[in-house]
Write a protein that holds these residues in place. Structure first.
Motif, PDB file in Angstrom:
ATOM      1  N   LEU A  88       2.863   8.930  -4.976  1.00 28.43           N
ATOM      2  CA  LEU A  88       2.175   8.701  -6.245  1.00 28.43           C
ATOM      3  C   LEU A  88       0.882   7.935  -6.060  1.00 28.43           C
ATOM      4  CD1 LEU A  88       5.277   7.747  -8.417  1.00 28.43           C
ATOM      5  CD2 LEU A  88       4.229   9.999  -8.090  1.00 28.43           C
ATOM      6  N   ARG A  89       0.628   7.451  -4.823  1.00 24.96           N
ATOM      7  CA  ARG A  89      -0.597   6.719  -4.559  1.00 24.96           C
ATOM      8  C   ARG A  89      -1.689   7.691  -4.147  1.00 24.96           C
ATOM      9  NH1 ARG A  89       0.528   1.489  -0.971  1.00 24.96           N
ATOM     10  NH2 ARG A  89      -1.691   1.882  -0.732  1.00 24.96           N
ATOM     11  N   ASP A  90      -2.933   7.191  -4.143  1.00 22.64           N
ATOM     12  CA  ASP A  90      -4.041   8.024  -3.702  1.00 22.64           C
ATOM     13  C   ASP A  90      -3.884   8.411  -2.235  1.00 22.64           C
ATOM     14  OD1 ASP A  90      -5.189   7.857  -6.197  1.00 22.64           O
ATOM     15  OD2 ASP A  90      -6.441   6.141  -5.688  1.00 22.64           O
ATOM     16  N   LYS A  91      -3.353   7.491  -1.433  1.00 25.53           N
ATOM     17  CA  LYS A  91      -3.164   7.760  -0.008  1.00 25.53           C
ATOM     18  C   LYS A  91      -1.787   7.297   0.420  1.00 25.53           C
ATOM     19  CE  LYS A  91      -7.973   7.637   1.547  1.00 25.53           C
ATOM     20  NZ  LYS A  91      -8.924   7.064   2.541  1.00 25.53           N
ATOM     21  N   PRO A  92      -1.110   8.072   1.269  1.00 26.27           N
ATOM     22  CA  PRO A  92       0.201   7.645   1.780  1.00 26.27           C
ATOM     23  C   PRO A  92       0.102   6.343   2.541  1.00 26.27           C
ATOM     24  CG  PRO A  92      -0.189   9.966   2.228  1.00 26.27           C
ATOM     25  CD  PRO A  92      -1.485   9.407   1.742  1.00 26.27           C
TER      26      PRO A  92
END
Length: 303
Positions: A88-92
């Motif tokens: 759900l974040r911009d980047k893992p």
């Protein structure tokens, strides 16, 4: 259950797995005193001893082993689910722990993973350089690296390097005083550089194959090592013959510092594979690591 008790259970699982209050405290970022008090409080609450403590080690009692088996995997599942939220974040993000050998770390893992680290700064990689066979499930590693033929069948194995061949090598100076071996059995007349296997504790038996015929030779010599580079150094110094994967010997063979013998007795075999439990639900960070390391199908010809 109260939050404090959940923490106490996590503390117990970590100590039991690590076999050390010192290592567990470091992983949990708490003091050893606080950790000891939490475990003692849990034992008091349950009215049963969970850990056996000595001056040298810590191990679970029968009751502790039962509790560890009952709840340990559940904490792992919770941790995996939390890692899943990074989707759900911009980047893992998250930490991926891999156990491997020194050569494969420097020549395969780091070169392939460097672009990934630059593109995903929130991903952390932890490497355990170890030449023994680690139990990646018990030791809580996300993955390990081994030759393909040595990986247990219940693991998922991903090729990360091409097929390899073993090579018997010696220096030009060595062969000035000794004849080239023509068949594997000739090696018993040569001083050979032995390797102590960290998994079994025994010496590696040199195995060969040609046209379906297999030959095993127990070599002898003045030197025994448990890692690769000293074997190469000893062969370069003319102290004996060495048997190692040819990719690790490539620069020395190319410039003539080592000469290869018995080449027709050394068939190809499966190269380096990344392996991990089949029941694992991979996190986004782990999936990115696997994809970065995976060998393209066209680069992996059959042995």
């Amino acid at each position: 259950m109260a939050r404090r008790n959940l923490n106490d259970l996590l503390y117990f699982v970590t100590v039991a797995r690590e076999g050390s209050f010192t290592r567990a405290a470091s992983l949990l970022n708490v003091t050893q005193s606080a950790l000891s008090q939490a475990i003692s409080g849990l034992e008091t609450q349950l009215q049963i001893r969970l850990l056996t403590r000595t001056t040298r080690s810590v191990s679970p009692t029968a009751a502790g082993e039962r509790l560890l088996n009952a709840i340990g995997n559940r904490f792992d599942e919770i941790e995996a689910e939390l890692d899943e939220l990074t989707e759900l974040r911009d980047k893992p993000a998250g930490t991926v722990r891999i156990t491997c050998g020194d050569y494969v770390l420097h020549n395969i893992l780091l070169p392939k993973l460097t672009p990934l680290m630059r593109g995903y700064p929130d991903i952390k990689l932890e490497f355990d350089v170890n030449y023994g066979f680690r139990d990646i499930v018990a030791d809580r590693y996300d993955a390990g690296v081994r030759m393909g033929k040595t990986i247990d069948k219940d693991m998922i194995a991903i090729p990360i390097g091409p097929p390899l061949r073993l090579a018997v090598v010696g220096s030009p100076e060595y062969f000035k005083a000794r004849p080239f071996p023509k068949v594997p059995q000739d090696l018993v007349e040569h001083p050979c550089i032995n390797q102590r296997m960290q998994s079994s504790g025994g010496l590696y038996v040199w195995d060969f194959e040609r046209r379906g015929r297999q030959v095993n030779v127990r070599v002898d010599g003045p030197l025994i090592f448990n890692t690769t580079q000293p074997q190469i150094d000893a062969a370069l110094a003319g102290l004996g013959l060495a048997l190692l994967p040819d990719d690790e010997l490539a620069p020395y063979l190319a410039d003539g510092r080592l000469l290869r013998v018995l080449e027709d007795w050394c068939p190809r075999f499966e190269g380096y594979h990344l392996y991990y439990p089949s029941r694992r639900q991979p996190s986004p960070a782990f999936s990115l690591v696997v994809n970065a390391l995976r060998l393209p199908a066209r680069a992996a010809p059959a042995p």
